[in-house]
Design an enzyme around this catalytic site. Structure first.
Site, PDB file in Angstrom:
ATOM      1  N   HIS A 141      32.189  37.249   0.899  1.00 25.85           N
ATOM      2  CA  HIS A 141      32.424  37.899  -0.113  1.00 25.85           C
ATOM      3  C   HIS A 141      31.691  37.584  -1.551  1.00 25.85           C
ATOM      4  O   HIS A 141      31.458  36.129  -1.663  1.00 25.85           O
ATOM      5  CB  HIS A 141      33.802  38.395  -0.476  1.00 25.85           C
ATOM      6  CG  HIS A 141      34.871  37.053  -0.787  1.00 25.85           C
ATOM      7  ND1 HIS A 141      34.871  36.839  -2.297  1.00 25.85           N
ATOM      8  CD2 HIS A 141      35.554  36.277  -0.044  1.00 25.85           C
ATOM      9  CE1 HIS A 141      35.799  35.692  -2.127  1.00 25.85           C
ATOM     10  NE2 HIS A 141      36.005  35.334  -1.020  1.00 25.85           N
ATOM     11  N   ASP A 143      32.626  38.606  -4.720  1.00 26.70           N
ATOM     12  CA  ASP A 143      33.394  38.611  -5.792  1.00 26.70           C
ATOM     13  C   ASP A 143      34.106  37.105  -6.010  1.00 26.70           C
ATOM     14  O   ASP A 143      34.429  36.517  -4.912  1.00 26.70           O
ATOM     15  CB  ASP A 143      34.286  39.731  -5.977  1.00 26.70           C
ATOM     16  CG  ASP A 143      35.227  39.820  -4.769  1.00 26.70           C
ATOM     17  OD1 ASP A 143      35.022  39.170  -3.689  1.00 26.70           O
ATOM     18  OD2 ASP A 143      36.563  39.916  -5.056  1.00 26.70           O
ATOM     19  N   ASP A 174      34.461  29.229  -2.378  1.00 26.40           N
ATOM     20  CA  ASP A 174      35.140  30.657  -2.277  1.00 26.40           C
ATOM     21  C   ASP A 174      34.646  32.038  -3.019  1.00 26.40           C
ATOM     22  O   ASP A 174      34.719  32.194  -4.183  1.00 26.40           O
ATOM     23  CB  ASP A 174      36.814  30.662  -2.629  1.00 26.40           C
ATOM     24  CG  ASP A 174      37.248  31.735  -2.397  1.00 26.40           C
ATOM     25  OD1 ASP A 174      37.081  32.530  -1.548  1.00 26.40           O
ATOM     26  OD2 ASP A 174      38.529  32.120  -3.080  1.00 26.40           O
ATOM     27  N   GLU A 208      36.781  41.356  -2.229  1.00 25.08           N
ATOM     28  CA  GLU A 208      37.734  40.690  -1.323  1.00 25.08           C
ATOM     29  C   GLU A 208      38.935  40.229  -2.136  1.00 25.08           C
ATOM     30  O   GLU A 208      40.085  40.069  -1.444  1.00 25.08           O
ATOM     31  CB  GLU A 208      37.083  39.180  -0.660  1.00 25.08           C
ATOM     32  CG  GLU A 208      37.692  38.799   0.634  1.00 25.08           C
ATOM     33  CD  GLU A 208      38.731  37.612  -0.069  1.00 25.08           C
ATOM     34  OE1 GLU A 208      39.660  36.931   0.828  1.00 25.08           O
ATOM     35  OE2 GLU A 208      38.926  37.150  -1.152  1.00 25.08           O
ATOM     36  N   GLU A 209      38.741  39.505  -3.336  1.00 25.31           N
ATOM     37  CA  GLU A 209      39.884  39.101  -4.018  1.00 25.31           C
ATOM     38  C   GLU A 209      40.820  40.096  -4.434  1.00 25.31           C
ATOM     39  O   GLU A 209      41.798  39.714  -5.094  1.00 25.31           O
ATOM     40  CB  GLU A 209      39.143  38.244  -5.368  1.00 25.31           C
ATOM     41  CG  GLU A 209      38.525  36.895  -5.055  1.00 25.31           C
ATOM     42  CD  GLU A 209      39.060  35.829  -4.194  1.00 25.31           C
ATOM     43  OE1 GLU A 209      40.132  35.987  -4.194  1.00 25.31           O
ATOM     44  OE2 GLU A 209      38.331  34.963  -3.917  1.00 25.31           O
ATOM     45  N   ASP A 235      34.267  34.735   9.702  1.00 31.68           N
ATOM     46  CA  ASP A 235      34.566  34.878   7.993  1.00 31.68           C
ATOM     47  C   ASP A 235      34.862  33.418   7.561  1.00 31.68           C
ATOM     48  O   ASP A 235      35.125  32.655   8.260  1.00 31.68           O
ATOM     49  CB  ASP A 235      35.635  36.042   7.836  1.00 31.68           C
ATOM     50  CG  ASP A 235      35.780  36.264   6.257  1.00 31.68           C
ATOM     51  OD1 ASP A 235      34.944  36.180   5.422  1.00 31.68           O
ATOM     52  OD2 ASP A 235      36.847  37.262   6.143  1.00 31.68           O
TER      53      ASP A 235
HETATM   54 ZN   LIG Z   1      37.633  33.952  -0.619  1.00 32.14          ZN
END
Ligand SMILES: [Zn+2]
Ligand SMILES: *[C@@H]1O[C@H](CO)[C@@H](O)[C@H](O)[C@H]1NC(C)=O
Ligand SMILES: *[C@@H]1O[C@H](CO)[C@@H](O)[C@H](O)[C@H]1NC(C)=O
Ligand SMILES: *[C@@H]1O[C@H](CO)[C@@H](O)[C@H](O)[C@H]1NC(C)=O
Length: 522
Positions: A141, A143, A174, A208-209, A235
């Protein structure tokens, strides 16, 4: 002291002998179980890759500079998700042109199709040369969560400053490391004229967040509408743990096979408002506080041994040093002890039970008015051995007060447990790739994700969903997630690119016949 009668003495001797015998047998059983498990010797390569067309990673100094700078540029775009409807769309919009600029080969290959989904998410379809092979998928992801501008060792969490071999910045772990790592690996393969044989998809979600409804959900729906079935999906999630699990002799690659479910529930008490000079015995605040206090004081049951969390310890048993190896190999006996130890710290406690977190409390309107209502928000993270319905039932029983209304605002069950066996193609690819790129890693074991990822939106496309970031994770890294000083070492990021570079090539191998593999031995 009176002498023992001969009969009593004989009985005592027999009892002692029996006790000794039982102890010896028990010791033999414990030791046998601990030492019959195979040691962590490097296993031979599982595939004969003679004759396969492979290209070498051997990144040049220029390539190593490029890959590092590409990541830094991605960190500098502040793709922050403040809330589901509050994202930095300026930065999200800049991300597309940015990856187009730094990965020209990816965007110009005739067998790669690029689509923008949901405004800012990206889907790449890499058409393999052999359409017979079932495709797989890599997701990540774009974001990130917001970053406090102060408290970091560097001046700015979005400056991607390099210090002592680390790149600091929000998103370095992340999860822009995966976003950029995947595209970078593909870029390098293409520049070496590598054409993948097996088709695969790359999905880069942009929310995603904040739940993934606009990004990952739409990507998954799009692929489902095209009738796509995946061989496996990889993932973010767990890591290569180094020094994190006490007593493990070598770093271990933990690949999450499931993730916890969740409930966000509102608990409320309403009452007739009145003047505080003649109050009722209990106000809504008092009643609700008591209910919440009960929830905190009676945590959900410890479920160690009832779900997949135990698999990690079982599989890693031979990797522990004495005496932990004996304990882990004999969880039938020591399970209760281990579960008590795991309860002691928040992170491991989260592995053994459904957690309860009271996160918000709203009540009262004026200092001299009896509060008409009190509402609290409680966030539960559901252990894989429980369901939403079971947890709500326990909550109701624990509170045991009809005046407290419980309403689930959002809820989903724990994710299905992905296969962990020697037939699953994805696992064999991961194992081989770990052998290729991380020779110091001693084992690969299944774990559970205590947080959630975009991968949970892809359950209709495959049952083989794995959550693993090929990055070495040390004990002090935990606090960097969504916290201060998130960082990745330059070396770790190079390794991640190399892992993905080899993973794509290893996925191209046509497997038959299927060999015998014990996954805990690397
Ligand atoms: Zn993440
Ligand atoms: C949004 O992102 C842009 C580009 O990265 C940045 O200049 C801007 O300050 C960001 N705005 C917010 C509110 O984060
Ligand atoms: C999977 O498909 C079912 C049936 O079409 C649908 O109800 C469900 O929402 C889908 N699940 C996901 C995660 O998309
Ligand atoms: C897979 O592994 C199990 C246990 O390690 C073993 O019993 C089984 O024979 C293996 N299967 C194949 C096809 O190698």
């Amino acid at each position: 002291m009176a002498a023992l009668s001969p009969r009593l003495r004989t009985a005592l001797c027999v009892a002692l002998l029996l006790l000794c015998a039982v102890t010896v047998v028990l010791l033999v059983v414990l030791l046998a179980r601990a030492y019959s498990m195979k040691p962590a010797v490097p296993a031979p390569e599982i595939w004969d890759r003679e004759g396969e067309r492979r290209v070498e990673a051997a990144f040049s100094p220029q390539e190593r500079r490029d890959l590092k700078e590409a990541l830094k540029g991605a960190i500098r775009l502040q793709t922050v998700s403040f809330g589901p409807d509050d994202q930095n769309t300026t930065a999200l919009a800049e991300f597309g042109p940015y990856i187009r600029k730094v990965f020209p080969a990816v965007f110009s290959a005739p067998f790669i199709q690029h689509e923008v989904i949901g405004g800012y998410s990206h889907l790449f379809t890499i058409q393999g040369s052999n359409p017979q092979l079932q495709p797989y998928m890599l997701i990540a992801h774009i974001d990130v969560v917001p970053a406090s501008p102060t408290g970091w060792d560097v001046d700015d969490p979005f400056s991607a400053e390099e210090r002592d071999g680390f790149i600091y910045g929000r998103g370095t772990l992340d999860n822009k490391n995966s976003v950029m790592g995947i595209l970078q690996a593909l870029e390098f393969l293409l520049r070496r004229n590598y054409r993948p044989r097996r088709s695969f998809y790359i999905g880069l979600g942009h929310d995603e967040e904040v739940d993934g409804q606009k990004g990952a959900v739409k990507i998954a729906a799009e692929l489902e509408s095209r009738g796509v079935k995946l061989s496996f999906l990889l993932d973010e999630g767990m890591f290569i743990l180094d020094g994190v699990v006490t007593g493990l002799k070598k770093p271990a690659a933990i690949i999450a096979v499931t993730e916890k479910g969740a409930i966000t529930a509102d608990l409320s008490v309403t009452m007739v408002p009145g003047h505080s000079s003649a109050p009722p015995k209990r106000t809504s605040i008092g009643i609700l506080s008591e209910a919440l206090s009960r929830l905190e004081q009676q945590p959900m049951p410890n479920l160690f041994g009832k779900g997949p969390e135990i698999m990690m310890f079982e599989q890693l048993a031979p990797e522990f040093s004495f005496p932990l190896n004996i304990i882990m190999a004999n969880l039938w006996l020591f399970g209760p002890l281990v579960s008590r130890v795991l309860e002691q710290t928040p992170t491991t406690n989260a592995m053994v039970r459904t957690t309860t977190a009271i996160t918000m409390f709203r009540a009262g309107v004026k200092s001299n008015v009896i509060p008409p209502s009190a509402t609290a928000t409680v966030n539960f993270r559901i252990h894989p051995a429980q369901t939403v319905a079971e947890v709500l039932e326990i909550v109701e029983k624990t509170i045991d007060d009809k005046r407290v209304k419980i309403e689930a605002e959002s809820a989903f069950d724990p994710l299905p447990v992905s296969p962990w066996d020697n037939q699953t193609f994805g696992l064999r690819v991961f194992r081989q790739t770990l052998l290729d790129v991380f020779p110091d890693v001693g084992s690969m074991a299944p774990g559970i994700c205590i947080g959630n990822t975009d991968s949970r939106h892809f359950t209709n496309l495959t049952n083989a969903i794995y959550r693993f970031n090929p990055v070495v994770f040390k004990p002090d890294d935990m606090a960097r997630f969504h916290g201060l000083n998130e960082r990745i070492s330059v070396e770790s990021f190079e390794k991640q690119v190399e892992f993905l570079f080899q993973l794509i090539q290893n996925s191209d191998i046509d497997l038959s016949p299927e060999p015998h593999v014990n996954f805990h031995e690397l």
